[in-house]
Design a protein around this motif. Structure first.
Motif, PDB file in Angstrom:
ATOM      1  N   ALA A   1       0.834  -1.204   0.000  1.00 24.14           N
ATOM      2  CA  ALA A   1       0.000   0.000   0.000  1.00 24.14           C
ATOM      3  C   ALA A   1       0.864   1.248   0.000  1.00 24.14           C
ATOM      4  O   ALA A   1       0.576   2.230  -0.701  1.00 24.14           O
ATOM      5  N   MET A   2       1.945   1.237   0.778  1.00 26.88           N
ATOM      6  CA  MET A   2       2.837   2.389   0.817  1.00 26.88           C
ATOM      7  C   MET A   2       3.599   2.537  -0.489  1.00 26.88           C
ATOM      8  O   MET A   2       3.834   3.661  -0.961  1.00 26.88           O
ATOM      9  N   LEU A   3       3.994   1.438  -1.107  1.00 24.32           N
ATOM     10  CA  LEU A   3       4.682   1.521  -2.391  1.00 24.32           C
ATOM     11  C   LEU A   3       3.790   2.138  -3.457  1.00 24.32           C
ATOM     12  O   LEU A   3       4.277   2.854  -4.343  1.00 24.32           O
ATOM     13  N   ASP A   4       2.468   1.877  -3.380  1.00 18.75           N
ATOM     14  CA  ASP A   4       1.536   2.535  -4.295  1.00 18.75           C
ATOM     15  C   ASP A   4       1.637   4.051  -4.153  1.00 18.75           C
ATOM     16  O   ASP A   4       1.729   4.782  -5.148  1.00 18.75           O
ATOM     17  N   LEU A   5       1.617   4.532  -2.902  1.00 18.21           N
ATOM     18  CA  LEU A   5       1.686   5.974  -2.650  1.00 18.21           C
ATOM     19  C   LEU A   5       3.034   6.542  -3.071  1.00 18.21           C
ATOM     20  O   LEU A   5       3.113   7.612  -3.681  1.00 18.21           O
ATOM     21  N   LEU A   6       4.095   5.832  -2.727  1.00 21.05           N
ATOM     22  CA  LEU A   6       5.438   6.319  -3.025  1.00 21.05           C
ATOM     23  C   LEU A   6       5.677   6.388  -4.529  1.00 21.05           C
ATOM     24  O   LEU A   6       6.305   7.333  -5.031  1.00 21.05           O
ATOM     25  N   GLU A   7       5.157   5.401  -5.244  1.00 25.27           N
ATOM     26  CA  GLU A   7       5.328   5.406  -6.698  1.00 25.27           C
ATOM     27  C   GLU A   7       4.582   6.576  -7.316  1.00 25.27           C
ATOM     28  O   GLU A   7       5.076   7.218  -8.250  1.00 25.27           O
ATOM     29  N   GLU A   8       3.405   6.882  -6.775  1.00 28.16           N
ATOM     30  CA  GLU A   8       2.633   8.012  -7.290  1.00 28.16           C
ATOM     31  C   GLU A   8       3.319   9.334  -6.961  1.00 28.16           C
ATOM     32  O   GLU A   8       3.409  10.237  -7.801  1.00 28.16           O
ATOM     33  N   ALA A   9       3.802   9.475  -5.741  1.00 30.11           N
ATOM     34  CA  ALA A   9       4.410  10.730  -5.306  1.00 30.11           C
ATOM     35  C   ALA A   9       5.797  10.937  -5.890  1.00 30.11           C
ATOM     36  O   ALA A   9       6.196  12.069  -6.187  1.00 30.11           O
ATOM     37  N   THR A  10       6.571   9.884  -6.029  1.00 33.60           N
ATOM     38  CA  THR A  10       7.988   9.812  -6.426  1.00 33.60           C
ATOM     39  C   THR A  10       8.889  10.130  -5.241  1.00 33.60           C
ATOM     40  O   THR A  10       8.597  11.017  -4.443  1.00 33.60           O
ATOM     41  N   VAL A  11       9.989   9.391  -5.164  1.00 30.95           N
ATOM     42  CA  VAL A  11      10.909   9.562  -4.053  1.00 30.95           C
ATOM     43  C   VAL A  11      11.614  10.914  -4.125  1.00 30.95           C
ATOM     44  O   VAL A  11      12.015  11.474  -3.094  1.00 30.95           O
ATOM     45  N   ASP A  12      11.745  11.502  -5.312  1.00 24.50           N
ATOM     46  CA  ASP A  12      12.352  12.826  -5.421  1.00 24.50           C
ATOM     47  C   ASP A  12      11.464  13.887  -4.767  1.00 24.50           C
ATOM     48  O   ASP A  12      11.971  14.773  -4.049  1.00 24.50           O
ATOM     49  N   ALA A  13      10.155  13.794  -4.995  1.00 28.01           N
ATOM     50  CA  ALA A  13       9.242  14.739  -4.356  1.00 28.01           C
ATOM     51  C   ALA A  13       9.192  14.514  -2.847  1.00 28.01           C
ATOM     52  O   ALA A  13       9.079  15.469  -2.069  1.00 28.01           O
ATOM     53  N   VAL A  14       9.271  13.249  -2.431  1.00 32.88           N
ATOM     54  CA  VAL A  14       9.319  12.944  -1.003  1.00 32.88           C
ATOM     55  C   VAL A  14      10.554  13.565  -0.369  1.00 32.88           C
ATOM     56  O   VAL A  14      10.501  14.128   0.736  1.00 32.88           O
ATOM     57  N   ARG A  15      11.683  13.490  -1.056  1.00 33.89           N
ATOM     58  CA  ARG A  15      12.907  14.109  -0.540  1.00 33.89           C
ATOM     59  C   ARG A  15      12.753  15.622  -0.412  1.00 33.89           C
ATOM     60  O   ARG A  15      13.192  16.221   0.586  1.00 33.89           O
ATOM     61  N   ASP A  16      12.121  16.253  -1.390  1.00 34.50           N
ATOM     62  CA  ASP A  16      11.904  17.697  -1.304  1.00 34.50           C
ATOM     63  C   ASP A  16      11.106  18.061  -0.057  1.00 34.50           C
ATOM     64  O   ASP A  16      11.441  19.008   0.661  1.00 34.50           O
ATOM     65  N   LYS A  17      10.038  17.295   0.209  1.00 33.95           N
ATOM     66  CA  LYS A  17       9.243  17.596   1.398  1.00 33.95           C
ATOM     67  C   LYS A  17      10.010  17.254   2.665  1.00 33.95           C
ATOM     68  O   LYS A  17       9.897  17.957   3.676  1.00 33.95           O
ATOM     69  N   SER A  18      10.794  16.188   2.623  1.00 36.21           N
ATOM     70  CA  SER A  18      11.605  15.827   3.784  1.00 36.21           C
ATOM     71  C   SER A  18      12.533  16.976   4.168  1.00 36.21           C
ATOM     72  O   SER A  18      12.677  17.318   5.347  1.00 36.21           O
TER      73      SER A  18
END
Length: 421
Positions: free
Chosen positions: A310-327
């Motif tokens: 379920a989390m991989l679904d979200l992460l794939e949609e968001a992209t890890v690059d965008a996650v890093r930006d928010k991090s």
């Protein structure tokens, strides 16, 4: 300054920080994912996503559907229909979404500890004749250090201990100073579990390869929150857990990456039937598979692989690059809030100030933080404590808002004042 003046200053700072947090949340392109996670009644701020990620809201239905259908209806037929391939398919997905790894090099299998042992032991028994040294840092996570000591004892290897700066972590120069023609393996964490320091994976791996040694990375605190390119950067092997930023739930199985060039060459020591070349031959002797399946041992924990999907679904949609930006946005805000409301109380920043060399959590220190953590937990504010006096603010970008981050820091301030006042 009078007590009233201190109170007015604190109130003004609180309002300013909260206004900033609200503005950042309003502009956050990933804010749409906050509602994808299950609510935790009574929790005002969850700042421990770097230790155990929150469950995705639809996980209960996924588990129920699995029990009703895949297991309940298809029964043992599901092994042939889907479960046999799941460790490799899920590994490929983690590789694609989070690791920069091509298919056929990542597998989901055992615990982090078991997979580190398998790869570390394989590397120390590999073809590097005359290479008998294992390099690891003194501040690495206990499991990594304990396993290194055990593998060294089994193989007769010598451990070379790195002693890096406790805030900024292992640097390229630290590694360059110790690797040699005797080095078999260097084993380091991508993100320091204490300070959050982010190691230069590309630079360190290159230095290790220049010395003719193998490089293994522990990705437990970086997978899913820090982009990486294992293939492009030449990483030999890596292990990571799935219950932190991949939200697989308590005890969810880890993953291992083994570069394709090493498959069929290095040989892992736990020779179970699932890693046999012909798994159902039941032959008299063990012949290992020549692909990534060689890292398996026993029957995979299929049920424990469900939540992370379920989390991989979200992460794939968001992209890890965008996650890093928010991090970076969340941790920068946490550092700023700490400077404004905690530093005047004697709280120390124990993480790199520069976000470019910091992972997904911020660590702060104060002698009273053990007791403060107990107070915070009782009030529904949940960071975690790390010996001897650190509180980690673990900010999982898809499930944590900027307002939640500031709320947590202000709660630390209030709890600390109650202990020192």
């Amino acid at each position: 300054m009078t007590t009233d003046a201190v109170s007015r200053t604190a109130g003004s700072s609180d309002d300013s920080l909260l206004d900033l947090a609200r503005a950042l949340d309003a502009a956050d392109p990933l804010a749409v994912h906050l509602d994808a996670f299950a609510e935790a009644p009574g929790v005002g701020a969850y700042l421990d996503g770097n230790s155990l990620g929150r469950p995705v809201r639809d996980v209960p239905e996924r588990l129920a559907s699995f029990a009703r259908e895949d297991w309940g209806t298809r029964l043992i037929r599901s092994w042939d229909e889907q479960w046999m391939a799941l460790p490799m398919e899920l590994g490929d997905r983690i590789g694609r979404v989070a690791l920069g790894a091509a298919p056929g090099q990542t597998v989901v299998a055992d615990s982090t500890s078991v997979l580190i042992y398998k790869l570390m032991r394989a590397a120390l028994a590999g073809p590097a004749t005359g290479r008998t040294e294992l390099v690891i840092e003194t501040g690495n996570f206990p499991t990594d250090r304990f396993l290194a000591e055990g593998v060294a004892a089994e193989t007769g290897a010598t451990i070379r201990w790195l002693e890096p700066d406790p805030v900024h972590g292992v640097q390229v120069a630290d590694v360059a100073a110790v690797v040699s023609e005797r080095t078999a393996l260097v084993s380091l964490s991508h993100v320091d579990y204490r300070s959050g320091a982010l190691a230069d994976m590309r630079g360190i791996t290159a230095i290790v390869h220049d010395a003719g040694a193998l490089m293994m990375w522990d990705l437990c605190h970086s997978a899913g929150v820090v982009p990486m390119q294992l293939d492009a950067w030449g990483v030999d092997m890596a292990v990571g857990c799935t219950y932190k930023y991949l939200n697989g739930g308590p005890g969810s199985p880890a993953f291992a990456y083994l570069r394709s060039a090493h498959q069929g060459v290095l040989r892992q020591p736990i020779q179970g039937w699932w890693s046999a070349a012909d798994i159902f031959a039941m032959g008299p002797e063990y012949v290992p598979a020549g692909d990534i399946r060689q890292l398996l041992s026993g029957t995979p924990p299929v049920t424990s692989m469900l939540a992370m999907q379920a989390m991989l679904d979200l992460l794939e949609e968001a992209t890890v690059d965008a996650v890093r930006d928010k991090s970076l946005s969340l941790t920068d805000l946490a550092v700023r809030a700490s400077d404004e409301v905690l530093a005047p109380l004697g709280v120390r920043l124990l993480s790199p100030r520069d976000g470019a060399v910091r992972g997904g959590h911020v660590t702060i220190g104060h002698p009273d933080f053990r007791a403060v953590t107990q107070t915070l937990w009782a009030a529904g504010i949940i960071p975690d404590f790390r010996f001897p006096d650190g509180i980690r603010l673990g900010l999982s970008p898809l499930s944590t808002s900027h307002v939640e981050t500031v709320t947590g820091v202000l709660a630390v301030r209030d709890a600390l004042e109650s202990h020192v006042g």
